[in-house]
Design a protein around this motif. Structure first.
Motif, short mmCIF file in Angstrom:
data_model
loop_
_atom_site.label_atom_id
_atom_site.label_comp_id
_atom_site.label_asym_id
_atom_site.label_seq_id
_atom_site.Cartn_x
_atom_site.Cartn_y
_atom_site.Cartn_z
N MET A 1 0.87 -1.18 0.00
CA MET A 1 0.00 0.00 0.00
C MET A 1 0.90 1.23 0.00
SD MET A 1 -2.83 1.13 2.83
CE MET A 1 -4.11 0.06 2.28
N ASN A 2 0.63 2.19 -0.87
CA ASN A 2 1.48 3.38 -0.88
C ASN A 2 1.02 4.40 0.16
OD1 ASN A 2 -0.54 5.04 -1.98
ND2 ASN A 2 0.00 4.46 -4.06
N VAL A 3 1.86 5.41 0.39
CA VAL A 3 1.63 6.39 1.45
C VAL A 3 0.33 7.16 1.25
CG1 VAL A 3 2.57 8.46 2.53
CG2 VAL A 3 4.09 6.60 1.91
N VAL A 4 -0.04 7.43 0.01
CA VAL A 4 -1.25 8.19 -0.26
C VAL A 4 -2.47 7.52 0.34
CG1 VAL A 4 -2.77 9.04 -2.09
CG2 VAL A 4 -0.30 9.22 -2.35
N HIS A 5 -2.54 6.19 0.26
CA HIS A 5 -3.70 5.47 0.79
C HIS A 5 -3.61 5.21 2.28
CE1 HIS A 5 -5.36 5.07 -3.15
NE2 HIS A 5 -4.25 4.50 -3.61
N GLU A 6 -2.40 5.27 2.84
CA GLU A 6 -2.25 5.01 4.27
C GLU A 6 -2.89 6.10 5.13
OE1 GLU A 6 1.81 4.40 5.23
OE2 GLU A 6 1.97 2.62 3.98
N ARG A 7 -2.96 7.31 4.64
CA ARG A 7 -3.49 8.42 5.42
C ARG A 7 -4.80 8.93 4.82
NH1 ARG A 7 0.29 10.03 9.50
NH2 ARG A 7 1.38 8.09 9.81
N ASP A 8 -5.65 8.00 4.46
CA ASP A 8 -6.93 8.36 3.87
C ASP A 8 -8.02 8.42 4.94
OD1 ASP A 8 -7.35 5.70 4.48
OD2 ASP A 8 -7.64 5.04 2.42
N ALA A 9 -9.25 8.50 4.52
CA ALA A 9 -10.38 8.62 5.46
C ALA A 9 -10.47 7.41 6.39
CB ALA A 9 -11.68 8.82 4.70
#
Length: 174
Positions: A1-9
């Protein structure tokens, strides 16, 4: 999983669900009321969402640090100290030894500096380890230990000035 998806809603919902009540309790202990504490918690989580890329893995101490800074800004803006619990605030029916001793501790605590109060609250009330408290305060663990030691000594001295009641243990270290 990349960083963009790790800090999502979903990430945010997870930390919110896990730590919302902790942050509210943190606020209640400092503000004395649930409504104000809930408002503080909402502000803390708003900052967490806006700064989600900066939130460390040890989320709770970081959230407490945000709460601490928000409260400091508020008190500076209001030019007022946080309210102290007065003996008159305790209902007459509840003035037994345990409640009276709690009032003694809170009164003595209110006489300490803001820095002393905060280290005692973080370790005693919030049950943070020394390294977690240090993270909230923005200092090293050794510095936090010294601050805690000195704050305990000052609080103990203030409590000795008051009439004797049951002995009180002020926060432990982990």
């Amino acid at each position: 999983m990349n960083v963009v998806h790790e800090r999502d809603a979903d990430w945010f919902r997870s930390i919110y669900a896990r730590h919302y009540q902790d942050v509210v309790r943190y606020g209640v202990r400092r503000l004395g009321g649930t409504a104000a504490a809930e408002e503080l918690a909402q502000e803390v989580f708003l900052v967490a969402w806006r700064r989600r890329w900066e939130v460390p893995a040890r989320t709770l101490p970081w959230l407490y640090g945000v709460g601490r800074r928000l409260l400091a800004n508020h008190w500076r803006a209001e030019r007022a100290a946080p309210p102290a619990l007065e003996l008159g605030d305790v209902p007459a029916a509840d003035r037994h030894d345990g409640i009276a001793r709690l009032v003694d501790v809170r009164t003595a605590l209110a006489r300490l500096s803001d820095d002393d109060q905060e280290i005692l609250r973080l370790v005693g009330w919030e049950q943070l380890s020394m390294s977690e408290a240090a993270l909230v305060l923005g200092c090293g663990t050794a510095t936090a230990k010294v601050r805690l030691h000195l704050a305990r000594r000052r609080l103990t001295a203030l409590l000795r000035e008051q009439p004797a009641a049951a002995p009180v243990r002020i926060g432990g270290t982990r």
